[in-house]
Design an enzyme around this catalytic site. Structure first.
Site, mmCIF file in Angstrom:
data_model
loop_
_atom_site.group_PDB
_atom_site.id
_atom_site.type_symbol
_atom_site.label_atom_id
_atom_site.label_comp_id
_atom_site.label_asym_id
_atom_site.label_seq_id
_atom_site.Cartn_x
_atom_site.Cartn_y
_atom_site.Cartn_z
ATOM 1 N N ASN A 11 0.861 -1.182 0.000
ATOM 2 C CA ASN A 11 0.000 0.000 0.000
ATOM 3 C C ASN A 11 0.900 1.235 0.000
ATOM 4 O O ASN A 11 1.518 1.551 1.010
ATOM 5 C CB ASN A 11 -0.885 -0.048 1.257
ATOM 6 C CG ASN A 11 -1.717 1.210 1.438
ATOM 7 O OD1 ASN A 11 -1.773 2.069 0.553
ATOM 8 N ND2 ASN A 11 -2.374 1.319 2.585
ATOM 9 N N TRP A 12 0.953 1.902 -1.148
ATOM 10 C CA TRP A 12 1.871 3.041 -1.281
ATOM 11 C C TRP A 12 1.335 4.312 -0.614
ATOM 12 O O TRP A 12 2.031 5.315 -0.556
ATOM 13 C CB TRP A 12 2.160 3.302 -2.758
ATOM 14 C CG TRP A 12 3.004 2.261 -3.430
ATOM 15 C CD1 TRP A 12 3.468 1.089 -2.881
ATOM 16 C CD2 TRP A 12 3.504 2.293 -4.774
ATOM 17 N NE1 TRP A 12 4.216 0.399 -3.813
ATOM 18 C CE2 TRP A 12 4.252 1.108 -4.982
ATOM 19 C CE3 TRP A 12 3.386 3.197 -5.834
ATOM 20 C CZ2 TRP A 12 4.882 0.826 -6.198
ATOM 21 C CZ3 TRP A 12 4.005 2.915 -7.043
ATOM 22 C CH2 TRP A 12 4.740 1.735 -7.220
ATOM 23 N N LYS A 13 0.087 4.291 -0.205
ATOM 24 C CA LYS A 13 -0.534 5.470 0.425
ATOM 25 C C LYS A 13 -0.299 6.709 -0.441
ATOM 26 O O LYS A 13 -0.361 6.610 -1.666
ATOM 27 C CB LYS A 13 -0.004 5.623 1.857
ATOM 28 C CG LYS A 13 -0.208 4.327 2.666
ATOM 29 C CD LYS A 13 -0.043 4.470 4.131
ATOM 30 C CE LYS A 13 -0.289 3.097 4.778
ATOM 31 N NZ LYS A 13 -0.211 3.142 6.231
ATOM 32 N N HIS A 97 -9.651 0.710 4.674
ATOM 33 C CA HIS A 97 -8.372 0.918 5.373
ATOM 34 C C HIS A 97 -8.603 1.840 6.568
ATOM 35 O O HIS A 97 -9.401 2.776 6.501
ATOM 36 C CB HIS A 97 -7.339 1.521 4.418
ATOM 37 C CG HIS A 97 -5.971 1.540 5.019
ATOM 38 N ND1 HIS A 97 -5.576 2.511 5.917
ATOM 39 C CD2 HIS A 97 -4.924 0.686 4.910
ATOM 40 C CE1 HIS A 97 -4.340 2.244 6.311
ATOM 41 N NE2 HIS A 97 -3.925 1.146 5.717
ATOM 42 N N GLU A 99 -7.030 4.238 7.747
ATOM 43 C CA GLU A 99 -6.834 5.678 7.512
ATOM 44 C C GLU A 99 -8.055 6.280 6.822
ATOM 45 O O GLU A 99 -8.335 7.469 6.968
ATOM 46 C CB GLU A 99 -5.531 5.895 6.723
ATOM 47 C CG GLU A 99 -4.313 5.647 7.617
ATOM 48 C CD GLU A 99 -3.044 5.250 6.896
ATOM 49 O OE1 GLU A 99 -2.958 5.362 5.665
ATOM 50 O OE2 GLU A 99 -2.107 4.791 7.599
ATOM 51 N N GLU A 168 -5.501 -5.504 10.301
ATOM 52 C CA GLU A 168 -4.507 -4.464 10.543
ATOM 53 C C GLU A 168 -4.823 -3.745 11.845
ATOM 54 O O GLU A 168 -5.637 -2.809 11.862
ATOM 55 C CB GLU A 168 -4.522 -3.444 9.392
ATOM 56 C CG GLU A 168 -4.145 -4.011 8.059
ATOM 57 C CD GLU A 168 -3.559 -2.940 7.150
ATOM 58 O OE1 GLU A 168 -2.391 -3.075 6.766
ATOM 59 O OE2 GLU A 168 -4.257 -1.959 6.859
ATOM 60 N N GLY A 174 2.210 1.967 10.831
ATOM 61 C CA GLY A 174 3.136 3.095 10.733
ATOM 62 C C GLY A 174 3.816 3.442 12.047
ATOM 63 O O GLY A 174 4.433 4.492 12.175
ATOM 64 N N SER A 213 3.192 -2.396 10.235
ATOM 65 C CA SER A 213 4.644 -2.395 10.469
ATOM 66 C C SER A 213 5.311 -3.709 10.062
ATOM 67 O O SER A 213 6.241 -4.165 10.728
ATOM 68 C CB SER A 213 4.960 -2.037 11.926
ATOM 69 O OG SER A 213 4.537 -0.715 12.200
ATOM 70 N N GLY A 234 2.799 -1.274 4.275
ATOM 71 C CA GLY A 234 2.814 0.147 3.938
ATOM 72 C C GLY A 234 4.231 0.604 3.692
ATOM 73 O O GLY A 234 4.807 0.382 2.624
ATOM 74 N N GLY A 235 4.838 1.211 4.712
ATOM 75 C CA GLY A 235 6.157 1.831 4.592
ATOM 76 C C GLY A 235 7.197 0.977 3.874
ATOM 77 O O GLY A 235 7.888 1.465 2.970
#
Ligand code: PGA
Length: 250
Positions: A11-13, A97, A99, A168, A174, A213, A234-235
């Protein structure tokens, strides 16, 4: 449980420029090619879908959107519909998601969006997860079951082969904090029990991914945890070498 291959999704956000996206997509396609037994997906921001689609060329890497609206078109400024994602080369989409939920997407709305995505022929990754206060209050199972039920409301059992669920925990996203394998196993078991009690034998039905994470140092252990069918990253999906290492550990 399902015998679908493990799914490693990035997930590149809201990250990357067009040249960076093209380079990362090409590197991810290479990494995926080296591990044919692993399904790999990337979920870039909308404005990068065309450049990523082109960079992926005929690679089997799944291209997905990060969200879609529940209507196919209409007066919804700033939104993107599921058919628009299809037109941009997507075959999948994230729904719910945390967010997006934090920005106001309700459990009910997530369900509307899941149905719109399935109607358009997209595969869905339905994200669910508890906040830290909810975990501390002992509400994790209730929250997960509620989000799962609302997200899959009015979804036919036959459509479940186009659905994956991502557990999640919000407190792990994150933050560098990861659920222990035991916590993940427990949450995945709760979700699996609910899926089976609502839909019966899932057949080729949902894999349950873990997200929060995930990095090269913890991916292997998490992916070898009971009923962890892959990871949503993600990251660490923004760095070609990290993401490659995660794909290799699946
Ligand atoms: P993270 O994000 O890997 O950066 O924690 C995961 C996600 O939000 O899907």
């Amino acid at each position: 449980m399902t015998d679908r291959p493990p799914f490693v999704a990035g997930n590149w956000k809201m990250h990357l420029t067009r040249p960076e996206a093209a380079a990362l997509a090409a590197a991810t396609a290479d990494a995926a090619q080296a591990r044919p037994g692993v399904e790999v997906g990337i979920f870039p921001p909308y404005t990068l879908l065309d450049v990523v689609h082109e960079a992926l060329d005929d690679s089997p890497v799944v291209l997905g959107g990060q969200a879609c609206h529940g209507a196919d078109s209409g007066a919804h400024t700033g939104e993107i519909s599921a058919p628009m994602l299809v037109e941009s080369g997507c075959t999948a989409v994230l729904c719910g998601h945390s967010e997006r939920r934090a920005a106001g997407e309700s459990d009910h709305e997530v369900g509307v969006r899941v149905r719109a995505a399935l109607r358009a022929g997209l595969r869905v990754v339905l994200c669910v997860g508890e906040t830290l206060p909810q975990r501390e209050e002992g509400e994790t199972d209730t929250v997960l079951v509620h989000q799962l039920d609302a997200g899959l409301a009015d979804v036919e059992p036959a459509a479940l082969e186009h659905v994956d669920v991502a557990y999640e925990p919000v407190w792990a996203i994150g933050t560098g904090r990861t659920a222990t394998p035991a916590m993940a196993a427990e949450a995945h078991a709760t979700l699996r029990r609910r899926l089976v009690s609502r839909f019966g034998d899932p057949g080729q039905g949902p894999r349950i991914l873990y997200g929060g994470s995930v990095k090269p140092s913890n991916a292997r252990e998490l992916m070898h945890t009971d009923d962890v069918g892959g990871v949503l990253v993600g990251g660490a999906s923004l760095d070609a070498e990290s993401f490659r290492a995660i794909i290799e550990s699946a």
